[in-house]
Design a protein around this motif. Structure first.
Motif, short mmCIF file in Angstrom:
data_model
loop_
_atom_site.label_atom_id
_atom_site.label_comp_id
_atom_site.label_asym_id
_atom_site.label_seq_id
_atom_site.Cartn_x
_atom_site.Cartn_y
_atom_site.Cartn_z
N GLU A 81 5.04 -21.10 90.72
CA GLU A 81 6.40 -21.51 90.38
C GLU A 81 6.38 -22.96 89.90
OE1 GLU A 81 10.86 -21.72 92.38
OE2 GLU A 81 9.11 -21.47 93.68
N PHE A 109 3.22 -13.17 76.73
CA PHE A 109 4.07 -12.62 77.79
C PHE A 109 3.57 -11.23 78.14
CE2 PHE A 109 6.63 -15.53 75.29
CZ PHE A 109 7.18 -16.34 76.27
N ALA A 166 12.44 -14.21 80.58
CA ALA A 166 12.65 -13.30 81.72
C ALA A 166 14.12 -12.84 81.77
CB ALA A 166 12.23 -13.97 83.02
N ARG A 167 15.05 -13.77 81.55
CA ARG A 167 16.47 -13.40 81.53
C ARG A 167 16.75 -12.42 80.39
NH1 ARG A 167 17.07 -18.89 82.71
NH2 ARG A 167 17.47 -19.38 80.53
N HIS A 169 9.83 -19.63 79.68
CA HIS A 169 9.48 -18.49 80.53
C HIS A 169 10.74 -17.90 81.17
CE1 HIS A 169 6.56 -17.13 83.99
NE2 HIS A 169 7.05 -16.11 83.34
N ALA A 170 11.57 -18.75 81.76
CA ALA A 170 12.80 -18.28 82.42
C ALA A 170 13.76 -17.63 81.42
CB ALA A 170 13.49 -19.46 83.12
N ASP A 225 12.36 -10.58 86.76
CA ASP A 225 12.02 -11.76 87.53
C ASP A 225 10.93 -12.52 86.80
OD1 ASP A 225 13.78 -11.20 89.62
OD2 ASP A 225 12.27 -10.03 90.70
N ARG A 226 10.85 -13.80 87.05
CA ARG A 226 9.80 -14.61 86.45
C ARG A 226 8.56 -14.51 87.32
NH1 ARG A 226 10.57 -20.95 85.62
NH2 ARG A 226 12.32 -20.36 86.91
#
Length: 186
Positions: free
Chosen positions: A31, A114, A150-151, A146-147, A156-157
């Protein structure tokens, strides 16, 4: 990574002065957090804001010679579409290099990939070269990419994997590097 370069590196030359270069490195960050205590204590908020603009704006932000925002964002929809059609794919790689571009404008970050694994979106960032002392300036804006992805995929990341072909430290930063690496005195 600073300790890796400091302990395994050898002296080399660079356009911006002498460096310590270490063998290539691959690692995973579970993270990436902006409130990391080391970044909070030793980081440079103004430079981080500048790097964030480099990743978020489509125009070139001086003093940089290229925009990661322009190179990345234009390809994210393609990668997201691929992963929607083939969630198991290993092909959602985007390249950030442009054939024939001036040698002094080749970006350090050369590719981003990804993958959907275990119900989460993993991201790999590949750097041709990276200053270990200022690497956080890239990791925090990359965490936003990245976030965002993912959204977009409603996932989830997962972890961020980082490969650096030539990790290095500038000798001019040695005092600051040692200050960060030195264990806290009690």
């Amino acid at each position: 990574m600073m300790r890796h370069v400091w302990t395994a590196g050898t002296l080399a030359d660079d356009d911006r002065g002498p460096v310590i270069e270490a063998p290539s490195v691959l690692f995973e960050i579970a993270e990436v957090r902006g409130d990391d205590p080391i970044i909070a204590r030793y980081g440079d908020a103004e430079r981080l804001a500048l790097y964030s603009r480099k990743f978020s704006e489509d125009t070139i932000v001086p003093p940089f010679k290229y925009s990661y925002g322009a190179r990345i964002r234009g390809q994210l929809a393609w990668a997201a579409d691929l992963l929607r059609v083939k969630p198991y794919s290993k092909s959602a790689w985007i390249s950030l290099t442009i054939p024939g571009e001036p040698y002094d404008a080749v970006p350090c970050l050369i590719g981003v990939a990804f993958r959907i694994r275990d119900g989460a979106l993993a991201m790999t960032a590949t750097f041709r070269s990276q200053n270990a002392f200022t690497s956080y300036l890239n990791y925090l804006p990359l965490a936003e990419v990245h976030a965002s992805m993912a959204r977009e995929l409603d996932l989830d990341r997962g972890p961020m994997r980082v490969f650096v072909d030539v990790p290095h430290l500038y000798l001019a930063d040695s005092t600051q590097v040692l200050r960060v690496m030195r264990p806290a005195r009690r």
